[in-house]
Structures are given as C-alpha cells and as structure tokens.
Design an enzyme around this catalytic site. Structure first.
Site, PDB file in Angstrom:
ATOM      1  N   GLU A 200     -29.018 -40.377 -47.366  1.00 34.93           N
ATOM      2  CA  GLU A 200     -28.465 -38.839 -47.290  1.00 34.93           C
ATOM      3  C   GLU A 200     -29.159 -38.197 -46.020  1.00 34.93           C
ATOM      4  O   GLU A 200     -29.409 -37.129 -46.164  1.00 34.93           O
ATOM      5  CB  GLU A 200     -28.248 -38.219 -48.357  1.00 34.93           C
ATOM      6  CG  GLU A 200     -27.276 -38.978 -49.377  1.00 34.93           C
ATOM      7  CD  GLU A 200     -27.107 -38.068 -50.515  1.00 34.93           C
ATOM      8  OE1 GLU A 200     -25.939 -38.257 -51.246  1.00 34.93           O
ATOM      9  OE2 GLU A 200     -27.833 -37.332 -51.257  1.00 34.93           O
ATOM     10  N   GLU A 274     -21.643 -43.374 -53.306  1.00 34.73           N
ATOM     11  CA  GLU A 274     -21.802 -42.615 -54.512  1.00 34.73           C
ATOM     12  C   GLU A 274     -20.805 -41.686 -55.055  1.00 34.73           C
ATOM     13  O   GLU A 274     -20.314 -40.793 -54.287  1.00 34.73           O
ATOM     14  CB  GLU A 274     -23.341 -41.680 -54.415  1.00 34.73           C
ATOM     15  CG  GLU A 274     -24.502 -42.384 -54.156  1.00 34.73           C
ATOM     16  CD  GLU A 274     -25.628 -41.328 -54.069  1.00 34.73           C
ATOM     17  OE1 GLU A 274     -25.395 -40.194 -54.513  1.00 34.73           O
ATOM     18  OE2 GLU A 274     -26.681 -41.629 -53.781  1.00 34.73           O
TER      19      GLU A 274
END
Length: 629
Positions: A200, A274
């Site tokens: 991320e 996710e």
C-alpha cells in the site's frame, strides 16, 4: 493492510493485455517443496488473459483469505488451514514479519511459530495456494509495521525510502528470506503463486526508484519477477507501470473500488487484495463488528463477476506479546489491543462465527462447488480461582541504570519493548507544571515513590502540576504502548521520552535511566507477602484439565487488574488495560500443562494479591459482560 478510517519495465513480462506466466525456472535459492498428497501439481502455471487468471490454460478464480503464522500457535496452523479449505478458499495470503525474524541485527529466527516455510508447506498439504507479502513494510496493525525497532537507533534513518541506512538491512533481510522460501514457488513444486512488492505504498509516497529497488531486491533474492504485484487502498496506486495492481477496500465499496481499479489497470487482473471482512480495535474505543449478511452479498457479487478476492482477515488470531501496532488518525495516537479477532469469519481462537457460515454459503453458491466438511470444533474450558500468591515490586528489582546528562530513548539503549524509567534527584525546591516533550506513550510520575499522576499520549496529555522539594526523587515510568504502523508518523516512532522534561519552563538534566524490557520477569525476587508498592509483578500456579494429550483453550479474565502484561509458561500472552474494550487474553490449550502452570502478570497500578479466572469464551467488548456466564 493499513489505513486510518477516515526503468525496468521493458525487461519485465507484461501483465497488461497479454498472457503472463507466473511459473519460473527451477534453479534458484530456497528449500525445494516436497510433493504431498492433495497438493497442487508441481507443473502448474498461472497466467492472466483479458483480466482473468488462467491456471494451466483454464480459468482460475483466486478465493483467498489472510491469516498470519505468528498470530497463531504453530500447533494450530493445520486446523486453521483446514477451516479455510472448509469455507471454500483455495488460497491463503500472509504477510512476512521482519521484526519477528530478525529482532537482533543479523540474527535470524525461523523456528517454532516463525517457521514460515513449514506454514507454507502445510498449506500446500491441505491443497491451498499461497500469496506471500514480504513487504518489507507490512502494516497489519503490527508493531512498527513489521520493521525491527533497531533500525531507529540511527536518528537520521528514513524507512520506506532509498536511504542506504534502510536499504542495506532490507537487502540483507530479503536475501535471507529468499533462501528460506523462494524454493516454495509454483514452478519449483511449491504453492506460492504471487509475491507482493512493498505494501500500500500509495498511502505513503510516490518514490518509483524506491519501489523498483524493492522489486529488484526481491528478484535478486530468488523471487521470480513475473509473480510480483502491488496492492493499494489509496486514491492513487503506489505502483510500478509494468506490475499488476490489486485494490483494497472495506464492506460496501466493491463496485466503486473495482471501477477505480479498472481505471488504473484497464486490462486487469481484476482482484481485491484485501477485502476487509471486519476491523481492528483500539484501547479505549468500541469493539468493531461488521454485518455478515452485507459482506456475504458483496462477496457473492464479486465472485459472480469473475473477480478474484482475498479476505482480510479470514482468521485474525492474536498479536501475542508486544506485537500490537498503533494507528495515527487525525493527529491522534491510537494503540491497538492484543486481540486481532478482527470480527473475522474464523474467530481469534479458531472457532467459526456466523459470518463464517454466511461466507461459506456465498462461496459455494457462486462457485457451484460444495466445500469440504467442517472439521470438529474443540470445546473450551473455564478455570476458577487462580491465586497469584507471589509478588515482587518493580522498585525492588531495578537493574543498573545508565547515567546520562540528556534523556535517551529505548532505541538509544538497544531496547525494543516494555518500559523505561527516568530518575532525577531534585537539586532545588520547585513547584509548577512538569511538561514532557515527546511522550511515547504512557507515563506514571512519582515523587519520592508516591504516584502523583499519569500522562497518556492517546489523550494528548503532556503536563502535570508537581511540587518538588530539594533532595526529592522524581521518577517517570514510560510504557511503550505499541509503535505506529501506518502513515508518515512511523518515521519518528521512537519510544520513551523523545524531547525534554521541564518544570516551570526549566529543562531538567542529569538522569539515571533504567531499561526495563520486562524480559527477566521469571528471575525477580518474589515474596509470599502481598505487594504494597506498585508496579507489581505477581505469579501463581494452577492445574488445567486435559483431554487426551492436550488441554482445551481458555481465556484469561483480566478483571481486577489495571494496566500491564501477562505471561503463561514462558509465552507472552499480551497487554492488559482496564479501559477495554478487550477484557480477556486468549490462552491456547497447547500452551497449558496438566499440573503446575505458571501465570505471571505485571500491574502498573494495582497492589495486593489478585485472584484471576479463566473463561470459556472471550470478552472483546467489555459492555457485553452482563450477557456472558
């Protein structure tokens, strides 16, 4: 995972609009995987065509769930993997936690609960593929996002950057990791089908040189370049142009987020790396839950579109020991609790929740495949009346201090976790506001041994009115409540007192500094007398019922304790804090013995002789205690 609420492209194999083989040459580092009954065939090759995964030329939909090997007792890995298979998953996703494997520079631990290669092999034996996320930054509500605290001893280091002081240990670590698990990739007979680059990064920065440096280090460490991808939850991807991107998001946002992913990478693949199937908890805040029916409906929609999904978390487990992280949101420090239950389909102790069955049904209907039968769910046990009849005051067991003109942090003293004590002899009478500049994270202030107040970074407290007589002893006991694991704040996340201590505007100097990692709790001078001067260590013994060769799981009720930590038979269970929402600590049955179990706790404020109980079920939201037996 991580978020607050609120020029080698030509040489890489293309993922965009063309078929991409994820298998690679059999040569390279790492232990070879052994073929096991029920494991994926060694000849598999995964590719992407028109935004869809293909396995051996046939459509393949990744249906994955995240679970983390250090958050699960090793003895339970197999049962958790069986529960994943029984829910309909075909893949397991896991981060790799650098600080768990290299707590001391150059010394590596891949034993016991840190045996990542064995975790991957056991997944293969259960017929599950693995997506590996080695970071080196992982977030994961894990202490310092998985970075080892010793990086911070250098005051000028810049993590998640091309700073050589950071990249040199990263390269050393990833090369060692590759020697451990690169041989478990798909074309070598293993089951690793993808490897994530960093984590991320779009939520942190946009340094393409840094990202490419991590990518090249992974390749140099034995991970095939065609398996690599990036993931993001931000509005812009922290990505490299020739790598695929997957997107991360929470319940209720699938349609908009997949539209965003398709703008980033119109030619795919279409995958959420996710899908947040719950949320994590902070001390002093409510316990989080999510609507299982909404999640089941949304999962069914994603699978019906042919999209691939990895649920975060399928099984959260426990951030045992000091491994909880902390968030930084809107200028607020938010330390996480020890439980990582996450309201996941499989609860903290490995038992299915109603959400498990709702998602299991959604997967079965979407895939038109009946899942394997559910394994037997073991019972739990209660143990009443554990008397902690031995005690030791912290003040009677202080180590040799470091003498220093200025204040030092834990990292300056090569200390990772626990507490640190700053002691000062007062040379002149004074009264006024005591101000701590850079308190990380929770302080108890004593004058001549008497507690005069506390300061809490969560509440942005840094000052306290004091009266100090000439010759008095000022003690400031500071707890590391967990290093921040997300955002720019982690760049300065040292522990202890980072700045100065002043009274009436005058800075104090010449300190005795006691490093208190609390690792020697078993060798203190315990007495059978009640502890009268907190902080106090307590310990006591108890027996546990056995069923066959094992004992049932249970949950330590921390009612009656204020703030501290607990150990069982040498295993660090985790943190205690009466503000909740967590009021129990998970006690795995495999850590219990029939006779003579030793429970030890430290309570920073309590004194006396506590009696504790263990319960059949957890209390993760203290407001719900009235409904529990």
């Amino acid at each position: 995972m991580g978020r607050p609420k609120s020029a080698t492209a030509a040489s890489a194999l293309k993922w965009l609009g063309v078929s991409m083989c994820m298998a690679f040459a059999a040569a390279g580092a790492g232990r070879a995987a052994t073929k096991q009954p029920g494991s994926p065939p060694a000849s598999h090759a995964l590719s992407v065509q028109h935004g869809k995964f293909m396995l051996d030329g046939k459509p393949f939909q990744i249906i994955s769930g995240e679970m983390h090997y250090p958050r699960i007792p090793r003895e339970y890995w197999r049962s958790r993997l069986k529960m994943a298979k029984a829910m309909g998953l075909n893949t397991i996703t896991s981060y790799v936690f650098w600080n768990a494997h290299e707590s001391t520079p150059g010394v590596y631990d891949f034993q016991g609960q840190n045996d990542l290669a064995e975790f991957i092999r056991e997944a293969q034996q259960e017929g599950l593929y693995v997506i590996l996320r080695p970071g080196p930054y992982v977030c994961a509500e894990w202490e310092f996002g998985g970075f080892p605290s010793w990086l911070l001893k250098d005051q000028d280091i810049k993590v998640r950057s091309t700073d050589p002081k950071f990249m040199r240990p990263v390269q050393r670590w990833l090369h060692r990791l590759g020697s451990e698990v690169a041989g478990l990739q798909l074309a070598r007979g293993g089951n690793i089908i993808a490897v994530q680059v960093e984590n991320e990064y779009g939520s942190f920065g946009d340094d393409q040189v840094y990202l490419d440096g991590i990518r090249r280090t992974l390749v140099d460490s034995g991970f095939d370049k065609s398996l690599l991808y990036t993931s993001d939850s931000a509005d812009r991807p922290g990505a490299l142009p020739d790598l695929p991107v997957v997107i991360n998001f929470g319940t209720g946002h699938a349609k908009e987020k997949f539209a965003q992913l398709h703008r980033w990478r119109p030619d795919g693949p279409s995958m959420t790396g996710e899908y947040w199937a719950g949320w994590f908890d902070h001390w002093g805040a409510p316990h989080h839950t999510a609507d299982a029916s909404v999640e089941a409906k949304e999962l069914a929609w994603m699978l019906g579109q042919g999209y691939s999904v990895s649920m975060y978390m399928f099984h959260g487990g426990t951030s045992f020991g000091w491994m909880n992280g902390a968030n930084w949101d809107e200028d607020s420090y938010q330390p996480d609790v020890t439980s990582y239950d996450y309201d996941a389909p499989l609860g903290e102790s490995g038992r299915p929740s109603p959400k498990y069955f709702a998602l299991r049904k959604a997967i079965a209907e979407a895939t038109q495949k009946a899942p394997p039968p559910l394994p037997e769910i073991p019972s739990t046990q209660a143990i009443a009346g554990i008397t902690l009849n031995e005690s030791a005051s912290l003040w009677d067991n202080l180590p040799t201090p470091t003498m220093s003109h200025e204040l030092k942090t834990m990292e300056d003293l090569d200390q990772a976790y626990g507490d640190i004590l700053y002691r000062k002899k007062v040379v002149a009478e004074t009264a006024g506001e005591l101000v701590i500049d850079g308190l990380h994270d929770y302080a108890q202030i004593y004058v001549d041994g008497a507690l005069v107040g506390t300061l809490d970074r969560r509440l942005k407290q840094n000052k306290l009115a004091v009266k100090l007589a000439k010759g008095s002893t000022l003690d400031i006991l500071v707890e590391n409540s967990g290093r921040i694991n997300f955002g720019k704040e982690l760049l300065k996340e040292r522990k202890g007192i980072l700045g100065s201590v002043s009274v009436k505007g005058s800075a104090l100097s010449d300190w005795q500094i006691y490093s208190l990692p609390l690792s020697n709790y078993a060798s203190l001078n315990y007495s059978s007398k009640p502890c009268r001067q907190a902080p106090c260590f307590y310990r006591g013994s108890f027996d546990a019922a056995m069923s066959g060769s094992a004992s049932a799981d249970t949950f330590l009720d921390t009612t009656g304790l204020t703030k501290g930590f607990a150990w069982l038979n040498g295993h660090p269970l985790g943190r205690i804090w009466k503000i909740g929402p967590q009021r129990t600590l998970y006690v795995p049955g495999v850590w219990l013995k029939p006779k003579g179990n030793q429970l030890t706790v430290i309570d920073l404020q309590g004194a006396g002789r506590p009696v504790l109980n263990m319960l059949k079920q957890p209390i993760l939201d203290a407001k719900a205690t009235a409904a529990l037996p």
